[in-house]
Design a protein around this motif. Structure first.
Motif, PDB file in Angstrom:
ATOM      1  N   UNK A 336      68.862 -42.789 -69.984  1.00  0.00           N
ATOM      2  CA  UNK A 336      70.116 -42.057 -69.967  1.00  0.00           C
ATOM      3  C   UNK A 336      70.231 -41.014 -71.051  1.00  0.00           C
ATOM      4  N   UNK A 337      70.666 -39.827 -70.677  1.00  0.00           N
ATOM      5  CA  UNK A 337      70.856 -38.744 -71.636  1.00  0.00           C
ATOM      6  C   UNK A 337      72.047 -39.003 -72.552  1.00  0.00           C
ATOM      7  N   UNK A 338      72.896 -39.949 -72.169  1.00  0.00           N
ATOM      8  CA  UNK A 338      74.040 -40.279 -73.026  1.00  0.00           C
ATOM      9  C   UNK A 338      73.640 -41.208 -74.177  1.00  0.00           C
ATOM     10  N   UNK A 339      72.448 -41.778 -74.103  1.00  0.00           N
ATOM     11  CA  UNK A 339      71.983 -42.660 -75.180  1.00  0.00           C
ATOM     12  C   UNK A 339      71.395 -41.835 -76.322  1.00  0.00           C
ATOM     13  N   UNK A 340      71.500 -42.354 -77.525  1.00  0.00           N
ATOM     14  CA  UNK A 340      70.870 -41.720 -78.679  1.00  0.00           C
ATOM     15  C   UNK A 340      69.352 -41.871 -78.545  1.00  0.00           C
ATOM     16  N   UNK A 341      68.586 -40.910 -79.102  1.00  0.00           N
ATOM     17  CA  UNK A 341      67.119 -41.005 -78.995  1.00  0.00           C
ATOM     18  C   UNK A 341      66.547 -42.337 -79.460  1.00  0.00           C
ATOM     19  N   UNK A 342      67.095 -42.911 -80.537  1.00  0.00           N
ATOM     20  CA  UNK A 342      66.553 -44.176 -81.042  1.00  0.00           C
ATOM     21  C   UNK A 342      66.880 -45.354 -80.128  1.00  0.00           C
ATOM     22  N   UNK A 343      67.874 -45.182 -79.227  1.00  0.00           N
ATOM     23  CA  UNK A 343      68.238 -46.248 -78.292  1.00  0.00           C
ATOM     24  C   UNK A 343      67.369 -46.228 -77.037  1.00  0.00           C
TER      25      UNK A 343
END
Length: 436
Positions: A336-343
């Motif tokens: 998901x693009x709504x997640x932070x990169x580290x997630x």
């Protein structure tokens, strides 16, 4: 009573209503607009230049077919809370998923490379300079924006980028169109049983009905449901199903209509100018822009080139994103693009790798435009099986609960699938017919 002051108020109210309406559109609008990527523009330009107005009717034919399959894709995402790859993984097994994602990654990477090359050529046409540097800038900016932009802001940027497609409506207004001939070509089917026509027909169908569009719209519907605490997959809570399906249908109808309106504008523009002047050998969108200058003037060349850049900035994120969603959902990663990169490190790694491979292909001896032909072949071969899987998924109560797809939408979905299967047969046939 002095009513002169009402003008600005009414104007503001009109803008407000437009913004409200625009804000209700989402995955369908972005999907439809991204369908008109620089590679697609090249296909439509070639169609208009080579075959003139007589090919215009194909865009009216493809509209109900692409609308049906895109709405079905969106419903799968909204009902299940998973995109297409996630549902295939859960219901058909890993072998189906990996055959899908390997072909999708290959086709999308080639498409990204060709789009970046076309954008670079368009900018070079306008301001000069080293095209390969523009490839890196455009590709890097697209990937980094997906990774580091806030999701809501990023989607808003993509939606506003759809307006760049109006460049082709403006281009159409610049040239003097013989509208009687143009409308005849649009409304009365003209079929030629020769390799040139069949190849162009296959290319148009392959451009307008592509697997990455199915994956993107279904994944975006699932994503927008996931980030909204007030929403659950419709399979679990069907209380708003009617309202959500109406929204999806309106969004898809408008998005695909917008896509086809732009395609028609490009076909008519190039038929009026290039075909009429005997310039039928157009291999790319940038070449079409350059060819317009001596016939329709520098303004036509300018807006055509700017449209290529704007549509590329819209399409590349969709191509790279659909690859990342397909692989991530198939592996059951956090996506998901709504997640932070580290997630979602793995998801964003695939997204970045897809973009970097697209950039890298422009540094090789491989001609991106020729590679695009084989990308279209891969997309064509992939599309029909994926569509069959979609049509099987939407009839499974295990997948869709009580919201299985029935009625005209279901049968139109199968009509689209059959048309795409014939498209593959036509493609194979034209390869043996020896296209010059």
């Amino acid at each position: 009573m002095d009513t002169s002051a009402l003008g600005p108020k009414l104007q503001k109210r009109g803008i407000f209503r437009f913004r409200n309406f625009f804000s209700t559109l989402g995955p369908g609008l972005i999907t439809g607009a991204s369908d008109d990527d620089p590679s697609g523009i090249g296909t439509y330009s070639q169609a208009g230049a080579q075959l003139g107005f007589g090919i215009g009717w194909t865009m009216l034919l493809t509209y109900p077919l692409m609308t049906a399959i895109q709405e079905i894709s969106a419903r799968i995402g909204r009902v299940t809370g998973h995109g297409i790859a996630g549902n295939v993984c859960r219901n058909f097994g890993a072998a189906y998923v990996w055959s899908l994602v390997v072909l999708l990654f290959t086709a999308n990477t080639i498409n990204i490379a060709a789009d970046l090359g076309a954008m670079a050529d368009a900018l070079k046409l306008l301001i000069g300079g080293p095209g390969i540097v523009y490839v890196v800038i455009f590709g890097g900016a697209s990937v980094l924006a997906q990774i580091f932009f806030n999701y809501d802001r990023y989607v808003a940027v993509l939606k506003w980028l759809t307006l760049s497609l109006f460049a082709y409506v403006i281009a159409l207004a610049v040239v003097k169109v013989p509208w009687t001939e143009a409308l005849k070509g649009l409304l009365i089917p003209q079929v030629s049983w020769n390799a040139a026509f069949l190849t162009t027909l296959v290319a148009i169908l392959g451009t307008t009905i592509s697997p990455y569009l199915f994956v993107w719209q279904s994944s975006q519907e699932a994503e927008e449901q996931r980030i909204d605490d007030k929403k659950a997959p419709l399979k679990k809570d069907a209380s708003t199903a009617g309202e959500e399906f109406r929204r999806i249908r309106l969004d898809t109808l408008i998005g695909m209509a917008f896509s086809n309106l732009i395609a028609i504008s490009i076909i008519i523009t190039t038929a009026t100018t290039l075909h009429a002047q005997g310039k039928t050998d157009i291999q790319s969108s940038a070449q079409a822009a350059e060819a317009l200058k001596p016939i329709a003037g520098p303004f036509a060349e300018l807006i055509f080139a700017l449209g290529i850049i704007g549509t590329g900035l819209l399409a590349i994120p969709v191509l790279a994103g659909s690859t990342a969603y397909a692989i991530g959902e198939g592996r059951r990663w956090k996506v998901g693009l709504s997640r932070k990169p580290k997630e979602a490190i793995a998801f964003y790694t695939v997204l970045g790798l897809s973009g970097l491979c697209g950039i890298g292909l422009n540094f090789t001896p491989i001609d991106p435009i020729k590679a695009l032909y084989w990308s279209a072949v891969v997309n064509g071969v992939l599309a029909a099986p994926v569509m069959v899987i979609l049509m099987l998924l939407v009839r499974k109560p295990k997948v869709m609960g009580e919201l299985v797809v029935t009625g005209p939408l279901y049968w139109l979905g199968w009509a689209s699938t059959i048309a795409m299967a014939f498209c593959i047969v036509g493609m194979v046939a034209t390869m043996f017919m020896g296209v010059s």
